[in-house]
Write a protein that holds these residues in place. Structure first.
Motif, PDB file in Angstrom:
ATOM      1  N   UNK A 161       9.860 -10.553  -0.829  1.00  0.00           N
ATOM      2  CA  UNK A 161       8.453 -10.775  -0.496  1.00  0.00           C
ATOM      3  C   UNK A 161       7.630 -10.770  -1.782  1.00  0.00           C
ATOM      4  N   UNK A 162       6.747 -11.735  -1.981  1.00  0.00           N
ATOM      5  CA  UNK A 162       5.925 -11.805  -3.179  1.00  0.00           C
ATOM      6  C   UNK A 162       4.816 -10.783  -3.099  1.00  0.00           C
ATOM      7  N   UNK A 163       4.423 -10.274  -4.264  1.00  0.00           N
ATOM      8  CA  UNK A 163       3.375  -9.277  -4.338  1.00  0.00           C
ATOM      9  C   UNK A 163       2.036  -9.877  -3.969  1.00  0.00           C
ATOM     10  N   UNK A 164       1.346  -9.285  -3.001  1.00  0.00           N
ATOM     11  CA  UNK A 164       0.014  -9.720  -2.613  1.00  0.00           C
ATOM     12  C   UNK A 164      -0.990  -9.279  -3.651  1.00  0.00           C
ATOM     13  N   UNK A 165      -1.953 -10.109  -3.966  1.00  0.00           N
ATOM     14  CA  UNK A 165      -2.980  -9.761  -4.932  1.00  0.00           C
ATOM     15  C   UNK A 165      -4.297  -9.425  -4.265  1.00  0.00           C
ATOM     16  N   UNK A 166      -4.259  -9.114  -2.965  1.00  0.00           N
ATOM     17  CA  UNK A 166      -5.455  -8.657  -2.281  1.00  0.00           C
ATOM     18  C   UNK A 166      -5.774  -7.244  -2.723  1.00  0.00           C
ATOM     19  N   UNK A 167      -7.018  -6.945  -3.232  1.00  0.00           N
ATOM     20  CA  UNK A 167      -7.280  -5.610  -3.754  1.00  0.00           C
ATOM     21  C   UNK A 167      -7.053  -4.540  -2.709  1.00  0.00           C
ATOM     22  N   UNK A 168      -6.432  -3.433  -3.142  1.00  0.00           N
ATOM     23  CA  UNK A 168      -6.270  -2.254  -2.310  1.00  0.00           C
ATOM     24  C   UNK A 168      -6.844  -1.069  -3.041  1.00  0.00           C
ATOM     25  N   UNK A 169      -6.199   0.111  -2.910  1.00  0.00           N
ATOM     26  CA  UNK A 169      -6.669   1.251  -3.673  1.00  0.00           C
ATOM     27  C   UNK A 169      -5.533   2.169  -4.082  1.00  0.00           C
ATOM     28  N   UNK A 170      -5.552   2.658  -5.305  1.00  0.00           N
ATOM     29  CA  UNK A 170      -4.493   3.476  -5.844  1.00  0.00           C
ATOM     30  C   UNK A 170      -5.085   4.608  -6.636  1.00  0.00           C
ATOM     31  N   UNK A 171      -4.397   5.719  -6.679  1.00  0.00           N
ATOM     32  CA  UNK A 171      -4.940   6.910  -7.294  1.00  0.00           C
ATOM     33  C   UNK A 171      -4.248   7.193  -8.602  1.00  0.00           C
ATOM     34  N   UNK A 172      -4.888   6.903  -9.719  1.00  0.00           N
ATOM     35  CA  UNK A 172      -4.367   7.305 -11.014  1.00  0.00           C
ATOM     36  C   UNK A 172      -5.329   8.326 -11.549  1.00  0.00           C
ATOM     37  N   UNK A 173      -4.853   9.486 -11.859  1.00  0.00           N
ATOM     38  CA  UNK A 173      -5.674  10.668 -11.973  1.00  0.00           C
ATOM     39  C   UNK A 173      -6.898  10.513 -12.861  1.00  0.00           C
ATOM     40  N   UNK A 213      -3.062  -5.333 -11.007  1.00  0.00           N
ATOM     41  CA  UNK A 213      -2.581  -6.074 -12.172  1.00  0.00           C
ATOM     42  C   UNK A 213      -1.305  -5.465 -12.734  1.00  0.00           C
ATOM     43  N   UNK A 214      -1.209  -4.135 -12.718  1.00  0.00           N
ATOM     44  CA  UNK A 214      -0.008  -3.455 -13.202  1.00  0.00           C
ATOM     45  C   UNK A 214       1.216  -3.909 -12.400  1.00  0.00           C
ATOM     46  N   UNK A 215       1.091  -3.907 -11.084  1.00  0.00           N
ATOM     47  CA  UNK A 215       2.207  -4.343 -10.253  1.00  0.00           C
ATOM     48  C   UNK A 215       2.540  -5.806 -10.490  1.00  0.00           C
ATOM     49  N   UNK A 216       1.514  -6.622 -10.729  1.00  0.00           N
ATOM     50  CA  UNK A 216       1.759  -8.041 -11.004  1.00  0.00           C
ATOM     51  C   UNK A 216       2.541  -8.219 -12.302  1.00  0.00           C
ATOM     52  N   UNK A 237       4.861  -0.012  -6.907  1.00  0.00           N
ATOM     53  CA  UNK A 237       4.370   1.117  -6.128  1.00  0.00           C
ATOM     54  C   UNK A 237       3.292   0.733  -5.112  1.00  0.00           C
ATOM     55  N   UNK A 238       3.023   1.694  -4.227  1.00  0.00           N
ATOM     56  CA  UNK A 238       2.095   1.462  -3.117  1.00  0.00           C
ATOM     57  C   UNK A 238       0.660   1.260  -3.589  1.00  0.00           C
ATOM     58  N   UNK A 239      -0.146   0.522  -2.841  1.00  0.00           N
ATOM     59  CA  UNK A 239      -1.570   0.394  -3.149  1.00  0.00           C
ATOM     60  C   UNK A 239      -2.321   1.670  -2.782  1.00  0.00           C
ATOM     61  N   UNK A 240      -3.475   1.861  -3.406  1.00  0.00           N
ATOM     62  CA  UNK A 240      -4.282   3.021  -3.063  1.00  0.00           C
ATOM     63  C   UNK A 240      -5.398   2.644  -2.104  1.00  0.00           C
ATOM     64  N   UNK A 241      -6.078   3.644  -1.651  1.00  0.00           N
ATOM     65  CA  UNK A 241      -7.115   3.446  -0.644  1.00  0.00           C
ATOM     66  C   UNK A 241      -8.203   2.498  -1.140  1.00  0.00           C
ATOM     67  N   UNK A 242      -8.749   1.689  -0.247  1.00  0.00           N
ATOM     68  CA  UNK A 242      -9.782   0.711  -0.602  1.00  0.00           C
ATOM     69  C   UNK A 242     -10.964   1.417  -1.248  1.00  0.00           C
ATOM     70  N   UNK A 284      14.011  -5.529  -8.105  1.00  0.00           N
ATOM     71  CA  UNK A 284      12.777  -4.771  -7.938  1.00  0.00           C
ATOM     72  C   UNK A 284      12.498  -4.634  -6.448  1.00  0.00           C
ATOM     73  N   UNK A 285      11.789  -3.579  -6.092  1.00  0.00           N
ATOM     74  CA  UNK A 285      11.517  -3.289  -4.690  1.00  0.00           C
ATOM     75  C   UNK A 285      10.007  -3.283  -4.496  1.00  0.00           C
ATOM     76  N   UNK A 286       9.531  -4.181  -3.644  1.00  0.00           N
ATOM     77  CA  UNK A 286       8.099  -4.456  -3.497  1.00  0.00           C
ATOM     78  C   UNK A 286       7.483  -3.574  -2.412  1.00  0.00           C
ATOM     79  N   UNK A 287       7.295  -2.313  -2.750  1.00  0.00           N
ATOM     80  CA  UNK A 287       6.658  -1.375  -1.835  1.00  0.00           C
ATOM     81  C   UNK A 287       5.197  -1.757  -1.605  1.00  0.00           C
ATOM     82  N   UNK A 288       4.547  -2.270  -2.634  1.00  0.00           N
ATOM     83  CA  UNK A 288       3.142  -2.694  -2.541  1.00  0.00           C
ATOM     84  C   UNK A 288       2.932  -3.631  -1.356  1.00  0.00           C
ATOM     85  N   UNK A 289       3.718  -4.684  -1.301  1.00  0.00           N
ATOM     86  CA  UNK A 289       3.527  -5.689  -0.261  1.00  0.00           C
ATOM     87  C   UNK A 289       3.853  -5.142   1.128  1.00  0.00           C
TER      88      UNK A 289
END
Length: 263
Positions: A1-13, A199-202, A184-189, A215-220
């Protein structure tokens, strides 16, 4: 499955700034030879007398007692009738070593599966470089599967420089192992780091595909679900809850059992 580029949300401290991703370059790294993939190593589990060693190098998304790695260890042990043992790393600076206590996940009559889980919160892919021999305390020829699970704490600039340096080192030191990159997974909107994480996942996906790594596309997998919030812990913006980690592990298991070794 291709990585979706629809914005999500992710938590980087510590990344609390908005970010507009730059265009992905056409070339990201020079090819690395002698690639071993998931499809090459999974049949080793059919040899009932041969131990199987899994390594998880990553950040805090790999430390939960309900984490994807725990679900994966249980699935592997039950599927192949093997004892599955997780060795958790203690990331406290005063320890910085594997804990004395292991997690026995399953029992079985065949040779064991040892999962060396060297995940440490708030780290990037440069973290294992100075402690790799201690994080992977197994002879090089006996390492079967290595998951590289970083991204949340990176920027687009260093995911390729630091990440590719780690991958190159892993391939050189453990030539019989499949090195598998995790998207990795997307973060909250609404997370300030969401666009950077996208962009990192892309970049990471582009690198994996260009260099021939599974590679394993958890994001998508997360983005395909109708309610992202239902998959995330209510505290913070990044970490999956139990349902989210179940989806993550299901995605990994699908990749391990697919014919091409990538989802």
């Amino acid at each position: 499955m291709a990585l979706s580029l629809t914005p999500g949300r992710l938590d980087a401290a510590d990344a609390r700034v908005s970010y507009t991703p730059k265009p992905i370059p056409a070339e990201t790294a020079k090819p690395i030879p002698d690639r071993i993939g998931i499809a090459d190593v999974m049949p080793r589990l059919e040899d009932e007398d041969r131990p199987f060693n899994v390594v998880v190098l990553g950040d805090s998304t790999g430390v939960s007692e309900n984490g994807w790695h725990v679900n994966l260890a249980v699935w592997m042990g039950e599927t192949y009738d093997r004892p599955a043992i997780i060795h958790p790393w203690d990331g406290r600076p005063s320890v910085d070593a594997y804990q004395d206590t292991t997690w026995g996940m399953t029992q079985g009559v065949n040779a064991p599966i040892d999962m060396w889980n060297a995940s440490v919160g708030s780290t990037k892919s440069d973290h294992p470089m100075t402690r790799l021999d201690r994080m992977i305390p197994v002879d090089g020829q006996d390492v079967d599967l290595i998951f590289v699970n970083y991204g949340h704490n990176h920027t687009t600039g260093n995911i390729l420089t630091e990440g590719s340096a780690l991958v190159k080192t892993l391939v050189e030191r453990y030539p019989d192992a499949a090195v598998v990159l995790m998207l990795q997974n997307p973060e909250r909107a609404g997370s300030p780091h969401a666009s950077m994480q996208m962009a990192i996942n892309s970049y990471w996906q582009r690198y994996a595909e260009g260099q021939g790594f599974d590679h394993i596309d958890v994001w998508s997998a997360f983005k395909a679900e109708p309610d992202l919030d239902a998959l995330l812990d209510p505290v913070g913006d990044l970490h999956p809850n139990k349902a989210g980690y179940k989806l993550w592990s299901d995605t990994v298991i699908d990749a391990l059992t697919s014919s091409n070794g990538a989802s």
